[in-house]
Design a protein around this motif. Structure first.
Motif, PDB file in Angstrom:
ATOM      1  N   THR A  16      37.908  41.182  46.231  1.00 42.65           N
ATOM      2  CA  THR A  16      36.927  41.431  45.837  1.00 42.65           C
ATOM      3  C   THR A  16      35.511  41.506  45.087  1.00 42.65           C
ATOM      4  OG1 THR A  16      38.924  42.542  44.670  1.00 42.65           O
ATOM      5  CG2 THR A  16      37.109  43.089  43.602  1.00 42.65           C
TER       6      THR A  16
ATOM      7  N   GLN B 106      31.377  42.399  42.951  1.00 46.44           N
ATOM      8  CA  GLN B 106      31.185  42.539  42.137  1.00 46.44           C
ATOM      9  C   GLN B 106      29.874  42.773  41.674  1.00 46.44           C
ATOM     10  OE1 GLN B 106      33.960  43.116  38.886  1.00 46.44           O
ATOM     11  NE2 GLN B 106      35.060  44.426  40.093  1.00 46.44           N
TER      12      GLN B 106
ATOM     13  N   ASN C  95      35.904  48.560  52.459  1.00 43.67           N
ATOM     14  CA  ASN C  95      36.414  50.497  51.541  1.00 43.67           C
ATOM     15  C   ASN C  95      34.930  50.348  51.005  1.00 43.67           C
ATOM     16  OD1 ASN C  95      37.179  49.404  49.192  1.00 43.67           O
ATOM     17  ND2 ASN C  95      39.308  49.463  49.671  1.00 43.67           N
ATOM     18  N   ASP C  96      35.098  51.215  50.654  1.00 43.57           N
ATOM     19  CA  ASP C  96      33.403  51.560  49.343  1.00 43.57           C
ATOM     20  C   ASP C  96      34.095  50.941  48.144  1.00 43.57           C
ATOM     21  OD1 ASP C  96      32.465  53.362  51.300  1.00 43.57           O
ATOM     22  OD2 ASP C  96      33.875  55.012  51.024  1.00 43.57           O
ATOM     23  N   GLN C  97      35.279  50.763  47.776  1.00 37.75           N
ATOM     24  CA  GLN C  97      35.911  50.360  46.698  1.00 37.75           C
ATOM     25  C   GLN C  97      35.400  48.423  46.115  1.00 37.75           C
ATOM     26  OE1 GLN C  97      38.362  53.006  47.777  1.00 37.75           O
ATOM     27  NE2 GLN C  97      36.727  53.869  46.773  1.00 37.75           N
ATOM     28  N   GLN C  98      34.888  47.907  46.955  1.00 33.70           N
ATOM     29  CA  GLN C  98      33.614  46.508  47.440  1.00 33.70           C
ATOM     30  C   GLN C  98      35.075  45.792  47.551  1.00 33.70           C
ATOM     31  OE1 GLN C  98      30.491  46.123  46.750  1.00 33.70           O
ATOM     32  NE2 GLN C  98      29.861  47.433  45.062  1.00 33.70           N
ATOM     33  N   LYS C  99      36.094  45.865  48.058  1.00 32.59           N
ATOM     34  CA  LYS C  99      37.320  45.480  48.994  1.00 32.59           C
ATOM     35  C   LYS C  99      36.991  44.599  49.739  1.00 32.59           C
ATOM     36  CE  LYS C  99      40.568  46.317  44.976  1.00 32.59           C
ATOM     37  NZ  LYS C  99      40.120  45.266  44.053  1.00 32.59           N
TER      38      LYS C  99
END
Length: 145
Positions: free
Chosen positions: A106, A108, A73-77
């Motif tokens: 996840t 980052q 997804n766009d949340q870097q998961k």
């Protein structure tokens, strides 16, 4: 290819190469403060993860992950779905064991910071032990009838 799909590809490629002689590759994908969890262990830090996997690979004859699917997804998961092929001398008389599972990741700042594996520890471990395995298989059959 976008950055997030590249990191998933790098993760998959690394796990396809991973064995006792290639644990140095972990530093390519994991942050030094990686938080790793599976049904048996919770590990903090890349050095501790390296030590854990070194012990694991020292005790198995064969371990390979067949990656089936992944999404992000766009949340870097991301989630990566796999089947682990495992041969351990003390499980199922050293025969091949197949365990389906998935990894929740996840990402980052260029590295994976959280990695959690989900799989049926019973099918991997307990069901493969001589006496306990028969009992667990019996309980599962009774529960599903």
């Amino acid at each position: 290819m976008t950055q997030i799909s590249e990191w998933i590809s790098n993760f998959i490629e690394t796990y396809q190469k991973l064995d006792k002689d290639h644990l140095h590759l972990l530093a390519d994908i994991y942050d030094s403060s990686i938080q790793f969890q599976d049904p048996l262990h919770k590990i903090d830090g890349l050095e501790n993860l390296h030590h854990y996997l070194k012990k694991m690979y020292a005790n198995v004859h064969y371990c390979h992950f067949d990656i089936h699917d992944s999404f992000h997804n766009d949340q870097q998961k991301a989630a990566v779905y796999w089947t682990m092929q495992l041969r351990h001398p003390k499980l199922k008389s050293g025969q091949l064991i197949l365990v389906d599972g998935h990894s929740q990741l996840t990402y980052q700042q260029g590295k994976i910071t959280h990695h959690r594996d989900y799989f049926d520890i019973g099918s991997m471990l307990y069901e493969q032990l001589p006496v306990i395995g028969a009992g667990i298989k019996y309980i599962k059959q009774r529960a599903s009838s």
